[in-house]
Design an enzyme around this catalytic site. Structure first.
Site, PDB file in Angstrom:
ATOM      1  N   HIS A  42      48.274  21.945  18.936  1.00 14.12           N
ATOM      2  CA  HIS A  42      47.792  21.444  20.358  1.00 14.12           C
ATOM      3  C   HIS A  42      46.339  22.067  20.604  1.00 14.12           C
ATOM      4  CE1 HIS A  42      49.520  24.828  22.736  1.00 14.12           C
ATOM      5  NE2 HIS A  42      50.677  24.580  21.890  1.00 14.12           N
ATOM      6  N   ASP A  44      45.136  22.701  23.647  1.00 11.41           N
ATOM      7  CA  ASP A  44      45.005  23.074  24.980  1.00 11.41           C
ATOM      8  C   ASP A  44      45.748  24.458  24.948  1.00 11.41           C
ATOM      9  OD1 ASP A  44      47.734  21.749  24.617  1.00 11.41           O
ATOM     10  OD2 ASP A  44      48.064  21.837  26.782  1.00 11.41           O
ATOM     11  N   ASP A  74      49.020  31.220  20.333  1.00 14.03           N
ATOM     12  CA  ASP A  74      49.592  29.924  20.681  1.00 14.03           C
ATOM     13  C   ASP A  74      48.343  28.837  20.838  1.00 14.03           C
ATOM     14  OD1 ASP A  74      51.083  27.696  21.454  1.00 14.03           O
ATOM     15  OD2 ASP A  74      51.422  28.594  23.669  1.00 14.03           O
ATOM     16  N   GLU A 106      49.533  19.244  25.352  1.00 14.93           N
ATOM     17  CA  GLU A 106      50.904  19.442  24.905  1.00 14.93           C
ATOM     18  C   GLU A 106      51.556  20.520  26.032  1.00 14.93           C
ATOM     19  OE1 GLU A 106      53.886  22.213  23.076  1.00 14.93           O
ATOM     20  OE2 GLU A 106      52.003  22.791  24.107  1.00 14.93           O
ATOM     21  N   GLU A 107      50.902  21.447  26.742  1.00 14.42           N
ATOM     22  CA  GLU A 107      51.517  22.331  27.408  1.00 14.42           C
ATOM     23  C   GLU A 107      51.967  22.016  28.646  1.00 14.42           C
ATOM     24  OE1 GLU A 107      52.031  25.376  26.803  1.00 14.42           O
ATOM     25  OE2 GLU A 107      50.760  26.199  25.203  1.00 14.42           O
ATOM     26  N   GLU A 134      53.107  25.970  15.344  1.00 14.15           N
ATOM     27  CA  GLU A 134      53.494  26.884  16.516  1.00 14.15           C
ATOM     28  C   GLU A 134      53.889  28.361  15.883  1.00 14.15           C
ATOM     29  OE1 GLU A 134      53.439  26.484  19.536  1.00 14.15           O
ATOM     30  OE2 GLU A 134      53.541  24.164  20.263  1.00 14.15           O
ATOM     31  N   HIS A 327      51.166  33.047  26.327  1.00 13.51           N
ATOM     32  CA  HIS A 327      51.085  32.636  27.695  1.00 13.51           C
ATOM     33  C   HIS A 327      50.936  34.163  28.507  1.00 13.51           C
ATOM     34  CE1 HIS A 327      53.575  28.623  27.429  1.00 13.51           C
ATOM     35  NE2 HIS A 327      52.530  28.939  26.250  1.00 13.51           N
TER      36      HIS A 327
END
Length: 365
Positions: A42, A44, A74, A106-107, A134, A327
């Site tokens: 992903h 984003d 990530d 995705e997030e 991932e 994150h």
């Protein structure tokens, strides 16, 4: 990324969101060859608002054997590795195609990849398997929990706080619902059959955001809160959602007796389905071989693997980096993990050559 691929003669398929400002990208490196493996990621990232970064989070900084920046773990290092090897995929003249699937949003709920998968189905594109990159520290992951979120909106009636009986306090009603959800979470924690392959071996529920009220001397009319649910593979979110709404219905008569307009509403936000695959599945064995890693794991965070699996594409989750860094402020990936990802992709090319050689040497009937 589209332009990078175009410079190497690789065409991209783009599927856009409703506003046309975001797009998924799907590209086949080696069109006309047999269906091959998807390398999926992903594009984003989560926000950096309120986080204390030592460097610009959107400029990669290398220091002490690490790459710092938002998304390095990530999962942009995996995407960058896949893109870097496009010329090698082409030069190797692989018998099977390599597909790149890069999604948006995705997030916040995996809203992009269903459109990508729908486009592939309509175009008759059927990959042989999928690797979702991932961060798993390059350990094949066989399962992850389902992720589900919903919003609860409580409407009461405003009144002066000195005349509390004339109003319906939406925050207090919401609090009763939140406590019920907490009791429901405790019940799952105590009674659900454990799966000790997961760091948290049972279904979890929790309230993650809440807002309500307009003044310290006003009975609050409105309150809303968000709930995050993580179910074990095969677990039923619908059963949980229905139970919460049934309890909410028992609170409404007392509310409406004071204020007929009062009530409790629910808004389903999204579901990212759980994922589970056997350790003997071909794509799992391939990932284990390419990573030189025979340990298999399960994770509590969600990925797009469940959606690829629902589309009938054999899928495994494996990629560089540690989810513990995702994150966070000063997110990083070690260069060692990047090298492991490079070796993984190089072995994919070598593996294809071995299969092609074996096919050429097989006796003809």
């Amino acid at each position: 990324m589209r332009d990078h691929l175009a410079r190497h003669g690789v065409r991209s398929r783009l599927t856009y969101d409703a506003g046309g400002g975001k797009a998924n990208l799907f590209a086949t490196v080696g069109e006309g060859r047999r269906p091959g493996i998807v390398l999926s990621g992903h594009t984003d990232v989560v926000p950096v608002d309120g986080q204390d970064w030592d460097t610009d989070p959107f400029t990669v900084h290398e220091r002490d054997g690490r790459l710092y920046g938002r998304g390095t773990a990530d999962m942009k290092s995996f995407i960058a590795t896949a893109l870097h090897y496009v010329p090698r995929f082409l030069a190797a003249d692989m018998s099977g195609a390599v597909h790149l699937a890069l999604s948006y949003d995705e997030e916040i709920g995996a809203f992009g990849v269903p459109l990508l998968l729908k486009d592939l189905e309509e175009a008759g594109i059927r990959p042989a398997g999928c690797i979702v990159g991932e961060p798993t520290s390059m350990e094949p992951v066989l399962a992850h929990k389902g992720t589900h979120r919903f919003r609860c909106c409580v409407r009461g009636r405003e009144a002066h706080s000195a005349m509390a009986t004339l109003g319906v306090n939406s925050i207090e009603v919401a609090a009763r619902l939140i406590v019920y959800i907490r009791h429901l979470a405790e019940r799952y924690g105590q009674l659900e059959t454990r799966d000790y392959g997961f760091p948290v071996p049972f279904t979890t529920l929790q309230t993650t955001m809440i807002s309500g009220g307009t003044g310290q001397n006003i009975v609050p009319r409105d309150c809303e809160f968000l709930v995050d649910v993580r179910t074990l593979p095969g677990g039923s979110f619908d059963a949980i959602y229905d139970e919460v709404r049934r309890y909410a219905a028992t609170l409404e008569p007392a509310m409406k007796a004071v204020a007929p307009e009062a009530g409790i509403g629910f808004e389903f936000l999204f579901t990212m389905p759980g994922f589970e695959v056997g350790d003997q599945d071909k794509v799992v064995q391939l990932a284990s071989h390419l990573a030189r890693n025979s340990r298999f794991g399960k994770v509590s965070f969600g990925t797009e693997a469940g959606l690829f699996g629902q589309a009938g594409i054999p899928t495994v989750v494996i990629g560089p980096g540690d989810i513990a860094q995702a994150h966070t402020p000063n997110e990083f990936i070690t260069l060692e993990q990047v090298v492991l990802a490079e070796r993984f992709v190089e072995r994919l090319i070598e593996h294809d050559a071995v299969l092609e050689r074996a096919a050429a040497e097989a006796p003809r009937a």
